[in-house]
Design an enzyme around this catalytic site. Structure first.
Site, PDB file in Angstrom:
ATOM      1  CG  ASN A   1      -1.662   1.226   1.493  1.00  0.00           C
ATOM      2  OD1 ASN A   1      -1.745   2.087   0.623  1.00  0.00           O
ATOM      3  ND2 ASN A   1      -2.241   1.348   2.682  1.00  0.00           N
TER       4      ASN A   1
ATOM      5  CE  LYS B   1       0.051   3.149   4.852  1.00  0.00           C
ATOM      6  NZ  LYS B   1       0.207   3.215   6.285  1.00  0.00           N
TER       7      LYS B   1
ATOM      8  CG  HIS C   1      -5.545   1.697   5.618  1.00  0.00           C
ATOM      9  ND1 HIS C   1      -5.072   2.661   6.469  1.00  0.00           N
ATOM     10  CD2 HIS C   1      -4.511   0.846   5.403  1.00  0.00           C
ATOM     11  CE1 HIS C   1      -3.793   2.418   6.739  1.00  0.00           C
ATOM     12  NE2 HIS C   1      -3.434   1.316   6.109  1.00  0.00           N
TER      13      HIS C   1
ATOM     14  CD  GLU D   1      -2.606   5.405   7.019  1.00  0.00           C
ATOM     15  OE1 GLU D   1      -2.639   5.481   5.784  1.00  0.00           O
ATOM     16  OE2 GLU D   1      -1.639   4.914   7.639  1.00  0.00           O
TER      17      GLU D   1
ATOM     18  CD  GLU E   1      -3.036  -2.803   7.682  1.00  0.00           C
ATOM     19  OE1 GLU E   1      -1.916  -2.969   7.218  1.00  0.00           O
ATOM     20  OE2 GLU E   1      -3.734  -1.811   7.418  1.00  0.00           O
TER      21      GLU E   1
ATOM     22  N   GLY F   1       2.989   2.331  10.594  1.00  0.00           N
ATOM     23  CA  GLY F   1       3.838   3.502  10.383  1.00  0.00           C
ATOM     24  C   GLY F   1       4.634   3.930  11.599  1.00  0.00           C
TER      25      GLY F   1
ATOM     26  CB  SER G   1       6.044  -1.538  11.541  1.00  0.00           C
ATOM     27  OG  SER G   1       5.559  -0.251  11.868  1.00  0.00           O
TER      28      SER G   1
HETATM   29  P1  PGA Z   1       3.298   0.402   7.457  1.00  0.00           P
HETATM   30  O1  PGA Z   1       1.787   0.506   6.952  1.00  0.00           O
HETATM   31  O2  PGA Z   1       3.875  -0.878   6.870  1.00  0.00           O
HETATM   32  O3  PGA Z   1       3.974   1.634   6.928  1.00  0.00           O
HETATM   33  O4  PGA Z   1       3.262   0.323   8.938  1.00  0.00           O
HETATM   34  C1  PGA Z   1       0.973  -0.640   6.902  1.00  0.00           C
HETATM   35  C2  PGA Z   1      -0.398  -0.285   6.400  1.00  0.00           C
HETATM   36  O5  PGA Z   1      -0.904   0.798   6.689  1.00  0.00           O
HETATM   37  O6  PGA Z   1      -1.021  -1.094   5.686  1.00  0.00           O
END
Ligand code: PGA
Length: 253
Positions: free
Chosen positions: A10, A12, A96, A98, A168, A174, A214
């Site tokens: 992803n 983003k 997601h 976010e 997640e 992140g 992460s």
């Molecule tokens: P990240 O994001 O690997 O940067 O922690 C994972 C995600 O949001 O799917």
């Protein structure tokens, strides 16, 4: 039940069209001949046509990060499933954290989008996971149960094999603080248990559940042998061809 592992990147809100072209051209080369695993890149909407054109026939799926919860009409700023398909996407990330956290997406929105994605033939990756405060209050299971149950409300059992879930934990996204293998297994196995209770355990066995938060080349091996973790949803580490390739190859061992 053997489930084909699935690793998706992803991106983003990162990478311009030229940068996206450069990344997928490199990935196409590095991943050629890598089999036994499904993988996907998930660029921003505007990069989907360029990315899918380069990846034509390369065996790398292309996804969108979000989708409208209506088929068409006066929904300014939204993209419909048919638009995404015509741009070259064959999968879509739904719910997601976010989207839920910054843009107020609800379990009901996720459910409506999931129904539409299935109806329109897009492979959905449904994201669920708890925020740190919920985990600390002992609410992990009730949060996952609610998110999974509401996402699947009204979905016929025949559609289940065409749905992917991603566990997640929001505190791991992140932050560089990845969940331990034990945490990932606990979340993924609980999601599978809830699906088993809603339908039948044999149906739940067919569903792929990714871990996300992460994930990097240096920690992917913590997850690949876990019985209920079927791959990863990768954010930051999917933005460099070497890193994403190392994660995919790391999963294969
Ligand atoms: P990240 O994001 O690997 O940067 O922690 C994972 C995600 O949001 O799917």
């Amino acid at each position: 039940m053997s489930r084909t592992p699935f690793i998706a990147g992803n991106w983003k809100m990162n990478l311009t069209i030229p940068e996206a072209r450069e990344l997928v051209s490199a990935l196409k080369e590095k991943l050629s001949g890598v089999n036994g695993i499904d993988y996907a890149v998930i660029p921003s909407f505007v990069c989907i046509p360029a990315v899918s054109e380069i990846l034509e026939g390369a065996g790398i799926m292309v996804g969108a990060q979000n989708m409208a919860d209506h088929k068409s009409g006066a929904y300014t700023g939204e993209s419909s499933p048919d638009m995404l398909k015509s741009a070259g996407a064959n999968l879509v990330v739904l719910g997601h954290s976010e989207r839920r956290g910054y843009y107020g997406e609800t379990d009901e929105n996720v459910n409506a989008k999931l129904k539409l994605a299935l109806e329109c033939g897009l492979l959905p990756i449904v994201c669920v996971g708890e925020v740190l405060e919920e985990r600390e209050k002992g609410l992990l299971k009730s949060v996952l149960r609610r998110q999974v149950t509401k996402a699947l409300d009204g979905i016929e059992k025949e559609h289940l094999p065409r749905i992917v879930f991603a566990y997640e934990p929001v505190w791991a996204i992140g932050t560089g603080r990845n969940a331990t293998g034990e945490d990932a297994q606990e979340g993924c196995s609980f999601i599978r248990k809830v699906i088993g209770e809603l339908y039948h355990p044999s149906r739940a066995d067919e569903i792929r559940i990714q871990y996300g938060g992460s994930v990097k080349a240096t920690n992917i091996t913590e997850y690949r042998t876990l019985p209920d973790v079927d791959g990863a949803l990768v954010g930051g580490a999917s933005l460099k061809a070497d890193d994403f390739t190392a994660i995919i190859k790391g999963w294969l061992g």
